[in-house]
Design a protein around this motif. Structure first.
Motif, PDB file in Angstrom:
ATOM      1  N   TYR A 214       8.867   6.813   6.642  1.00 42.13           N
ATOM      2  CA  TYR A 214       9.123   6.326   5.281  1.00 42.13           C
ATOM      3  C   TYR A 214       8.337   5.040   4.996  1.00 42.13           C
ATOM      4  CZ  TYR A 214      11.551   4.049   1.422  1.00 42.13           C
ATOM      5  OH  TYR A 214      11.826   3.396   0.256  1.00 42.13           O
ATOM      6  N   LEU A 215       8.405   4.087   5.918  1.00 45.17           N
ATOM      7  CA  LEU A 215       7.716   2.813   5.710  1.00 45.17           C
ATOM      8  C   LEU A 215       6.200   2.987   5.689  1.00 45.17           C
ATOM      9  CD1 LEU A 215       9.881   0.464   7.976  1.00 45.17           C
ATOM     10  CD2 LEU A 215       9.868   0.593   5.464  1.00 45.17           C
ATOM     11  N   ALA A 216       5.699   3.914   6.513  1.00 53.22           N
ATOM     12  CA  ALA A 216       4.255   4.154   6.523  1.00 53.22           C
ATOM     13  C   ALA A 216       3.790   4.728   5.189  1.00 53.22           C
ATOM     14  CB  ALA A 216       3.900   5.108   7.670  1.00 53.22           C
ATOM     15  N   PHE A 217       4.558   5.665   4.636  1.00 56.20           N
ATOM     16  CA  PHE A 217       4.204   6.222   3.329  1.00 56.20           C
ATOM     17  C   PHE A 217       4.332   5.179   2.226  1.00 56.20           C
ATOM     18  CE2 PHE A 217       5.061  10.780   4.801  1.00 56.20           C
ATOM     19  CZ  PHE A 217       3.721  11.104   4.756  1.00 56.20           C
ATOM     20  N   GLU A 218       5.363   4.340   2.313  1.00 58.08           N
ATOM     21  CA  GLU A 218       5.530   3.288   1.318  1.00 58.08           C
ATOM     22  C   GLU A 218       4.343   2.333   1.352  1.00 58.08           C
ATOM     23  OE1 GLU A 218       8.022   2.173  -1.073  1.00 58.08           O
ATOM     24  OE2 GLU A 218       8.231   4.349  -1.009  1.00 58.08           O
ATOM     25  N   ALA A 219       3.935   1.948   2.540  1.00 58.57           N
ATOM     26  CA  ALA A 219       2.796   1.034   2.675  1.00 58.57           C
ATOM     27  C   ALA A 219       1.514   1.675   2.169  1.00 58.57           C
ATOM     28  CB  ALA A 219       2.642   0.601   4.131  1.00 58.57           C
ATOM     29  N   ALA A 220       1.359   2.986   2.427  1.00 51.92           N
ATOM     30  CA  ALA A 220       0.132   3.677   2.032  1.00 51.92           C
ATOM     31  C   ALA A 220      -0.019   3.768   0.525  1.00 51.92           C
ATOM     32  CB  ALA A 220       0.104   5.073   2.641  1.00 51.92           C
ATOM     33  N   GLN A 221       1.080   3.638  -0.220  1.00 49.98           N
ATOM     34  CA  GLN A 221       1.004   3.695  -1.673  1.00 49.98           C
ATOM     35  C   GLN A 221       0.602   2.371  -2.305  1.00 49.98           C
ATOM     36  OE1 GLN A 221       4.264   6.072  -3.630  1.00 49.98           O
ATOM     37  NE2 GLN A 221       5.127   6.107  -1.570  1.00 49.98           N
ATOM     38  N   SER A 222       0.530   1.337  -1.502  1.00 53.45           N
ATOM     39  CA  SER A 222       0.227   0.017  -2.052  1.00 53.45           C
ATOM     40  C   SER A 222      -1.277  -0.175  -2.219  1.00 53.45           C
ATOM     41  CB  SER A 222       0.775  -1.077  -1.135  1.00 53.45           C
ATOM     42  OG  SER A 222       0.079  -1.094   0.099  1.00 53.45           O
ATOM     43  N   GLN A 223      -1.631  -0.977  -3.207  1.00 55.19           N
ATOM     44  CA  GLN A 223      -3.033  -1.296  -3.424  1.00 55.19           C
ATOM     45  C   GLN A 223      -3.583  -2.128  -2.278  1.00 55.19           C
ATOM     46  OE1 GLN A 223      -4.820  -0.018  -6.013  1.00 55.19           O
ATOM     47  NE2 GLN A 223      -6.593  -0.833  -4.906  1.00 55.19           N
ATOM     48  N   ALA A 224      -2.715  -2.907  -1.663  1.00 52.69           N
ATOM     49  CA  ALA A 224      -3.153  -3.732  -0.532  1.00 52.69           C
ATOM     50  C   ALA A 224      -3.655  -2.861   0.612  1.00 52.69           C
ATOM     51  CB  ALA A 224      -1.996  -4.620  -0.064  1.00 52.69           C
TER      52      ALA A 224
END
Length: 246
Positions: A214-224
């Motif tokens: 979940y956290l990996a997918f959340e991070a992957a959606q960020s512009q950063a």
């Protein structure tokens, strides 16, 4: 007098890992049938050598998991231990080759950072490294059979989301997370039913696997993440990543 809970039949208890390994193998085949195992029947173009190698290695892991479960169920512990060292070698290849394939795909798709390979790169790296860490723990406690085999199953759950995501209707992020969580919870629940308690490996392992995904997918959606991944991968574009074929 209160009713006494009857333990599950012995044949169900002894074949738990055999059934879970068979289920994992089925999910992998169903998920990759169109894109790998039966891709020729669906009019897909020939796959590059790198993907054939990656598919063979990953398939070997799930096949070996099933064979190891059969050996334990049939009472061949010595052969099981011998083949276990093949599993150690396969796990090392899965980690190194998995990282290579994910990075190669992302570099190939530059300079367009919106393509899926950039998005999934972070999740692929996180889950492959988690697989390697959990399997290393399984090897370290191999003499503690009950803990060892659950850690191997937990490690396998880390690399199952790629197959789950290719099942019909599971192409989006949320279904992949929910599907992975469902498989993990079924494994933990069935094991707890067998022993009338939740084993510690599943108590901390299921939240770890699902939470990491979940956290990996959340991070992957960020512009950063998009900016960072694009910047880092651009520096590798002229190196060996782009020289291994399409």
């Amino acid at each position: 007098m209160s009713p006494v809970a009857m333990p599950p039949p012995r044949n169900l208890r002894s074949k738990f890992f055999l059934w879970t390994s068979a289920a994992a193998l089925t999910i992998v085949f169903a998920g990759f049938a169109r894109s790998y195992y039966l891709h020729g029947l669906f009019g897909r173009p020939p796959l590059p050598l790198l993907l054939h190698l990656h598919g063979a290695v990953m398939s070997s892991w799930f096949a070996l998991l099933a064979v190891q479960s059969i050996l334990v169920a049939r009472g061949y512990p010595r052969l099981h231990r011998t083949l276990g060292w093949i599993g150690v070698g396969l796990a090392a290849i899965i980690v190194s080759l998995g990282l290579f394939v994910a990075i190669h795909a992302a570099v190939r798709d530059l300079p367009d950072p919106k393509l899926g390979s950039i998005f999934f790169l972070g999740a692929d790296i996180a889950m492959v490294l988690l697989f390697g860490g959990i399997f290393a723990a399984a090897v370290a406690v191999r003499r503690r059979s009950e803990t060892h085999k659950r850690l191997v199953l937990l490690a396998t759950l880390c690399i199952l989301p790629t197959a789950i995501g290719r099942l019909p209707g599971m192409g989006a992020v949320v279904p992949v997370i929910l599907g992975t969580a469902a498989v993990a919870m079924v494994c933990a629940g069935a094991d707890a039913w067998r022993h009338r308690r939740l084993h510690a490996v599943f108590a901390w392992g299921v939240p770890l696997v699902v939470g990491t995904l979940y956290l990996a997918f959340e991070a992957a959606q960020s512009q950063a993440w998009t900016n960072l991944a694009t910047h880092l991968l651009s520096s590798s574009r002229n190196k060996s990543w782009s020289c291994t074929g399409p």
